[in-house]
Scaffold this motif. Structure first.
Motif, PDB file in Angstrom:
ATOM      1  N   LYS A 161      -9.275   2.643   9.977  1.00 51.54           N
ATOM      2  CA  LYS A 161      -8.089   1.662   9.911  1.00 51.54           C
ATOM      3  C   LYS A 161      -8.812   0.187  10.865  1.00 51.54           C
ATOM      4  O   LYS A 161      -7.373  -0.694  10.525  1.00 51.54           O
TER       5      LYS A 161
ATOM      6  N   ARG B  62     -12.211   1.773   2.358  1.00 53.30           N
ATOM      7  CA  ARG B  62     -11.826  -0.038   2.305  1.00 53.30           C
ATOM      8  C   ARG B  62     -13.188  -0.381   2.317  1.00 53.30           C
ATOM      9  O   ARG B  62     -14.078   0.520   2.488  1.00 53.30           O
TER      10      ARG B  62
ATOM     11  N   ASP C 214      -4.072  -2.294   3.752  1.00 52.52           N
ATOM     12  CA  ASP C 214      -4.545  -1.403   4.245  1.00 52.52           C
ATOM     13  C   ASP C 214      -5.760  -1.380   5.171  1.00 52.52           C
ATOM     14  O   ASP C 214      -6.430  -0.639   5.522  1.00 52.52           O
ATOM     15  N   CYS C 215      -6.455  -2.245   5.258  1.00 52.49           N
ATOM     16  CA  CYS C 215      -7.959  -3.068   5.871  1.00 52.49           C
ATOM     17  C   CYS C 215      -7.817  -3.971   6.947  1.00 52.49           C
ATOM     18  O   CYS C 215      -7.129  -3.721   7.056  1.00 52.49           O
TER      19      CYS C 215
ATOM     20  N   ARG D 267       0.257  -3.863  10.836  1.00 55.75           N
ATOM     21  CA  ARG D 267      -0.543  -2.860  10.613  1.00 55.75           C
ATOM     22  C   ARG D 267      -0.920  -1.045  11.343  1.00 55.75           C
ATOM     23  O   ARG D 267      -0.274  -0.522  10.336  1.00 55.75           O
TER      24      ARG D 267
END
Length: 777
Positions: A251, A547, A579-580, A611
């Protein structure tokens, strides 16, 4: 031949035919099962059923003609289908040659035999049945030669989630995956209006024997697919892409410090922290003159010691480190090229000298027709022995000649060459600065060992970027992943995060995320580009349990201008919706040239902190996403580029683009007076203060009677007079600024992003106040 003898032969043939038919009839269908899936193949080779055992639901498609479980090809080529302005889409078609479906299937023990009567060929597979998957290893193909075999093939009914990178089709209850079990095996997924064709394949140019296909079903795939794939990766000794996808590192966004050196690394560290980045990515271009030998550049006079010093500075600052590498090609200045060229470079075309050459010869006579040979500048380079030669033109009738030749190019020495000597046209990448390596040789392993030496001595690294993954020769699906694997297997310890802009099926196990877009959009087009490309790509890769990277963003000033904080916030918000991570690729000097760079970095930091800190709810994330049309689906163009293309079932890509571009919603994230993250919809007000000021309106649920403005100067700070006294200025939110007021107005100095609270003013009133604003000189 006598009549009696003829009758005997006819009787014998009839007996053989009768026995074959009865054996086939007795054999019946082939049924293969795991605890999750039941796969049934009719004895004539048609897929009869593919069933989810937990629910007893049929997933094989009943639409169209029966799907043959196997197919062989002879002659012809596989070509991409053009689906619109972004060219390759991953849909491939077979042109020329012949294709032959399987005509009979039989299973004896663990040996599965496929007969292709039209091709006069037979294939034998070893079947491995476990509780979790079915594996098919190709042992041999007998009979007349073929170029390609597809097995197994399965047509499924079209499911809502189609992961076209790893080839998994799934819904909320069940998923079906058909993938390769080694680098030798190709795979594909073709999406039609009502069904999905999944295939794995082996080809003669890579080798048939040993190719492995794996078929498995997975209950509750959203939560269990990665665990199921992790078992397959362990059993088949594949890189652990499934397990690595669960790591928190996936992430993390990064700042691409491409040219960082020992003298300026602290500037990059400062910017990375200011933008909330957890990873700083250093490129080989900072410390090496060229990929290949990776000789140290002048900016790293102490070589490895300097790079270790830079790496230690990054880690001591609390950041993780990444390494960006070109690994499958070399520059013209590398020792693999000059002064003595290596024999393991790749050639696009090969020719044979039809007459001998002296060092002075400027016309080369060859036996083969050079028709179609490139005339593009800087690509007309031939290798002959240990010499490079540049031609100017060529003839297309005998005697075939390459004319206007410049001998001894790139520091090589002109020499004499005998008739019959081979020469080749160098294979350059998209820019003619790089020459591709021959992946059938051991030169890629040499380069990989040099990379691994740098990696080990300056690591550990949290991230590794395989740049230029498309720069390999055919067979593309094989060499794209194999070249990466030849490097990856030597990296110790293995990096948790691997990125690449290209996605072949086997790359899924190596690359945990991808699709950086290389600063392709100008500032005025960044939002639209984000809507059209990264957003659909993120949606597509989510179906692959992966992702993308919303980058590389250039947030400095360039010839086309510079992005403001609204542009940066738009991209950061869309990345957060999936959520990248995102990435920025700009030098400190370039960043300093953007007058709103502090605002841009502050935007990145607040979104990254929110995030990673899980301060955005699922509802927030859904609100931030651009939802594609219901009749849109995604196609991965992995064979040429790593971009995911979206198109509609009716084929009207332009209509889809218009609809997606019509979604003009934008959002703003800030920390309120209570220290909580707050997400609001914003609306830009055009032409405020003759375009010298950017202003966006928003309202808060907690204060429905008030309207807020987020404003900043486009260039230099300016004094702004607003015709209303009911205004409070804040920077940051909740911290009031002093402001002089008159009888019916107030005045503010606005440079960086400033919040204005218009008390008891509705949106229409706020627009009127802003549009009548006066700049005080």
């Amino acid at each position: 031949m006598s009549f009696t003898r003829s009758r005997r032969r006819f009787a014998y043939c009839s007996l053989v035919l009768t026995f074959a038919l009865s054996t086939s009839a007795l054999a019946g269908p082939v049924v293969l099962e795991t605890t999750q899936l039941r796969f049934e193949i009719a004895d004539d080779g048609a897929v009869r059923s593919l069933t989810s055992k937990p629910q007893g639901v049929e997933y094989a498609s009943a639409a169209g003609a029966p799907c043959p479980v196997g197919m062989v090809y002879r002659g012809g080529v596989m070509k991409p289908v053009d689906q619109g302005p972004y060219a390759e889409t991953g849909q491939w078609t077979y042109e020329g040659g012949s294709r032959f479906p399987v005509t009979a299937v039989s299973l004896e023990g663990d040996r599965l035999t496929l007969t292709f009567q039209g091709a006069e060929a037979k294939a034998t597979y070893r079947v491995r049945r476990t509780d979790g998957y079915l594996a098919f290893e190709l042992l041999a193909i007998e009979g007349k030669p073929v170029d390609r075999i597809e097995f197994p093939r399965a047509c499924l009914r079209k499911l809502p989630m189609l992961g076209q990178w790893i080839h998994v089709a799934w819904d909320e209850y069940f998923g079906v995956c058909l993938c390769g079990g080694n680098l030798q095996t190709d795979a594909d997924m073709v999406v039609n209006e009502d069904r999905v064709l999944m295939t794995t394949a082996a080809s003669s140019d890579v080798g048939f024997a040993g190719a492995v296909a794996v078929l498995f079903g997975c209950h509750d795939p959203k939560d269990r697919f990665l665990d199921a794939m992790a078992r397959i990766e362990r059993d088949f000794d594949l890189p652990p892409g499934a397990a690595r996808r669960k790591l928190p590192s996936q992430k993390l966004s990064y700042f691409f410090a491409g040219k960082a050196s020992p003298s300026d690394i602290d500037q990059y560290i400062t910017v990375a922290k200011q933008g909330g980045f957890r990873i700083l990515l250093i490129s080989y271009g900072a410390f090496a003159r060229s990929p290949g030998h990776f000789q140290w550049s002048d900016r790293y006079p102490n070589g490895m010691a300097d790079l270790r010093r830079v790496a230690d500075r990054v880690r001591n600052a609390g950041l993780k480190l990444g390494l960006h590498i070109h690994y499958n090609k070399v520059r013209r200045i590398d020792p693999y090229i000059t002064p003595v060229p290596d024999d393991r470079l790749h050639y696009l075309r090969r020719f044979t000298l039809a007459s001998p050459l002296t060092p002075e010869t400027t016309t080369i006579v060859v036996r083969e027709d050079p028709a179609g040979l490139t005339l593009e500048e800087d690509r007309r380079v031939l290798k002959l022995g240990k010499e490079f030669i540049q031609y100017d033109d060529y003839t297309q009738s005998p005697p075939y000649q390459l004319t206007g030749c410049q001998r001894g190019l790139l520091g090589t020495v002109p020499a004499s060459h005998d008739e019959g000597t081979q020469l080749g046209l160098l294979h350059f990448d998209a820019s003619p600065s790089f020459v591709l390596l021959d992946q059938t040789s051991d030169i890629q392993d040499e380069v990989a060992h040099r990379i691994a030496e740098i990696y080990r001595q300056t690591g550990p690294y949290e991230m590794f970027y395989f740049d230029g993954a498309e720069d390999v020769h055919e067979p593309f699906h094989h060499h794209a992943a194999r070249a990466q694997y030849r490097v990856y297997r030597l990296l110790e310890p293995a990096p948790p995060v691997c990125e690449s802009a290209l996605c072949t099926p086997m790359n899924w196990h190596l690359m945990t995320r991808g699709n950086a877009y290389d600063k392709v959009a100008t500032p005025d087009r960044m939002k639209d580009f984000c809507r059209l490309m990264p957003c659909p790509s993120a949606a597509a890769l989510q179906m692959d349990f992966s992702r993308i990277d919303f980058g590389w963003l250039n947030i400095g000033r360039s010839a086309s201008g510079y992005p403001g904080p609204d542009v940066v916030e738009y991209i950061a918000s869309r990345a957060a919706g999936w959520d990248c991570p995102l990435s920025v690729s700009t030098s400190p000097k370039g960043l300093q040239s953007n007058p709103r760079i502090d605002d841009c970095l502050a935007v990145l930091k607040i979104w990254e902190d929110a995030r990673l800190g899980n301060h955005l709810t699922d509802a927030d994330c859904r609100r931030l996403r651009i939802v594609p049309p219901e009749n849109a689906h995604y196609v991965s163009c992995y064979r040429q580029r790593g971009i995911y293309q979206t198109y509609c079932d009716n084929g009207d890509l332009a209509d889809w683009q218009r609809r997606i571009l019509a979604d003009r919603r934008e959002h703003h994230l800030f920390i309120n007076r209570h220290g909580r993250y707050e997400l609001v919809d914003i609306e830009e007000i055009p032409d405020v203060a003759h375009g010298k000021l950017k202003a966006c309106l928003f309202q808060r649920q907690s204060e429905p009677n008030n309207t807020y403005v987020l404003a900043w100067a486009v260039e230099d700070p300016l004094q702004l007079r607003l015709g209303d006294r009911r205004i409070t200025a804040m920077r940051p939110f909740g911290h009031e600024l002093p402001c002089p007021t008159g009888a019916d107005s107030c005045q503010f100095l606005i440079g960086p992003r400033t919040y204005l609270c218009l008390r008891d003013v509705d949106r229409a009133g706020a627009r009127r106040i802003l549009q009548s604003a006066v700049v005080v000189h």
